[in-house]
Write an enzyme that holds these catalytic residues in place. Structure first.
Site, mmCIF file in Angstrom:
data_model
loop_
_atom_site.group_PDB
_atom_site.id
_atom_site.type_symbol
_atom_site.label_atom_id
_atom_site.label_comp_id
_atom_site.label_asym_id
_atom_site.label_seq_id
_atom_site.Cartn_x
_atom_site.Cartn_y
_atom_site.Cartn_z
ATOM 1 N N CYS A 49 32.756 28.005 36.495
ATOM 2 C CA CYS A 49 33.855 28.686 37.182
ATOM 3 C C CYS A 49 35.119 27.827 37.259
ATOM 4 C CB CYS A 49 33.428 29.170 38.558
ATOM 5 S SG CYS A 49 32.629 27.945 39.606
ATOM 6 N N ASP A 90 39.345 35.806 40.305
ATOM 7 C CA ASP A 90 37.947 35.387 40.428
ATOM 8 C C ASP A 90 37.283 35.304 39.054
ATOM 9 O OD1 ASP A 90 35.342 34.915 41.154
ATOM 10 O OD2 ASP A 90 35.178 36.609 42.532
ATOM 11 N N HIS A 131 34.092 34.851 38.520
ATOM 12 C CA HIS A 131 32.665 35.116 38.638
ATOM 13 C C HIS A 131 32.287 36.528 38.192
ATOM 14 C CE1 HIS A 131 33.548 31.767 41.408
ATOM 15 N NE2 HIS A 131 32.357 31.327 41.036
#
Length: 416
Positions: free
Chosen positions: A123, A295, A297
């Site tokens: 990430c 984000d 993810h």
């Protein structure tokens, strides 16, 4: 909607499995002679299970539902201001113009390892890709550029594809991390991510850009100008300035809120990389005391450079209108803010704004000085010759007590 503990029973079961696998792996590695292949397989299995849990486990004690962007209140996105619903179309257009890099699967294995996906560990690598790609957009276009396909944009995106030969691919960033002692499959902190991009830029000779990483919360203007004026006193090489910070020991001190928000208001801002424990985000702005982020993810199929027209890359999965908010009290104290200065005048303006808003008072984020103190060693330009040839460094046991105090280890700080 609240959930009972029984709703998370499968998480507990997976966590128990991870504990068993970790303990077994540790015992076998200490007491049983194994072939290199078996040891590598066991290590990969152990890390994959633990990283996947860290990526999917709910953060207990924090609210499950993500904060919603409020209407009628100002939103700041790296030097631009919006108020919804009146500015909704412009706001969404701005957000989707950032390149969005998320987890990918089924890319070519990172050399010397079995990793064909970065899910669970990549990430921060994806976040630094987002920050740096936005910098390159600013470098080639402007802050007000909006997502439009052309040859220059296509060339920027091509350098970030999951290609071992890509200048800023996941493979190259992982390899660069090895030179800082970070094995493939382990988390990066903000400082390591910044240093990795700085290293890779050294191999992009034709790019007229210098990347400098401020260390130890001390910024010397004279030293930064030394690197930007490599070709003479009247020259200027555009600058990407990255400043890793520590805003507290285990949680962010509220005294720093205004300073961080001011960073996003400055025209030269290109965002920040940070997150909350075990999750990294690319921060692009704020609303009230919540940070706005993209984000990484989300796991998507890799776009193979071998199966597409590199002059017309399908880019729909590299943009998103979806942005989220992270409350300040959930932010991990390790974060790196970044700024892009195309001209010396822009850099001087940045320094003036930092002096007024960020480096003064009780909530100063770091120290800034015009001249180098006499006790400091003058800077030097040391070229980087090559990256490490071997990706597969040994996996060491993690000392969690040391990790919790590591200024670069925000992803492995335990939740308390």
């Amino acid at each position: 909607m609240s959930r009972s503990c029984s709703d998370y029973s499968w998480y507990y079961a997976l966590g128990a499995t991870a504990v068993v696998v970790t303990c077994t792996a540790w015992y076998i590695k200490k007491n049983v002679r194994m072939s290199d292949g078996l040891e590598a397989t066991l290590t990969t299995l152990n890390n994959t299970i633990n990283n996947t849990i860290s990526d999917t486990l709910p953060v207990f004690g924090l609210q499950e539902e993500k904060s919603q962007i409020a209407e009628g209140e100002e939103i700041q996105i790296v030097g631009r201001s919006y108020i919804l619903p009146d500015d909704k179309a412009m706001f969404e257009r701005d957000c989707e113009s950032f390149l969005w890099f998320s987890y990918r699967r089924n890319f070519r294995a990172i050399g010397g390892t079995q990793y064909t996906s970065d899910r669970g560990w990549g990430c921060m690598l994806r976040c630094i890709q987002m920050l740096y790609s936005h910098t390159l957009i600013r470098h080639n276009f402007s802050r007000d550029w909006r997502w439009t396909k052309d040859a220059t944009y296509n060339a920027i995106l091509r350098d970030f594809l999951d290609d071992p030969n890509g200048l800023y691919s996941i493979q190259q960033i992982a390899k660069s991390g090895c030179s800082s002692g970070k094995d493939v499959g382990t988390w990066f902190g903000p400082n390591t991510a910044c240093q990795s991009i700085r290293t890779l830029k050294e191999f992009h000779k034709e790019l007229d850009l210098t990347i400098q990483v401020v260390m130890d919360n001390f910024m010397c203007i004279e030293d930064l100008k030394f690197f930007c004026k490599e070709h003479g006193p009247d020259s200027w090489t555009p600058l990407l300035l990255m400043i890793p910070l520590r805003l507290g020991l285990n949680e962010c001190n509220n005294i720093y809120i205004d300073g961080i928000k001011c960073c996003f208001e400055i025209e030269q801002s290109v965002g920040a990389v940070g997150g909350r424990p075990n999750s990294a985000f690319y921060f692009i702005g704020f609303q009230n005391d919540k940070l706005l982020y993209l984000d990484p993810h989300v796991t998507q199929d890799s776009v193979s450079p071998d199966s597409i027209d590199l002059n017309d890359i399908p880019d729909e999965t590299y943009h998103t209108k979806k942005v989220d908010l992270l409350p300040w009290d959930q932010l991990d104290p390790s974060i790196a803010v970044a700024f892009y200065c195309k001209t010396e005048e822009s850099f001087d303006d940045l320094c003036m704004q930092l002096a007024e808003k960020v480096t003064s008072g009780s909530g100063a984020l770091f120290e800034m000085t015009e001249k180098r103190p006499g006790y400091m060693t003058p800077p030097s330009r040391t070229p980087i010759e090559r990256l490490p040839e071997n990706y597969s460094a040994e996996y060491d046991e993690v000392n969690t007590e040391d990790a919790a105090s590591d200024s670069d280890g925000f992803e492995i700080i335990s939740n308390s």
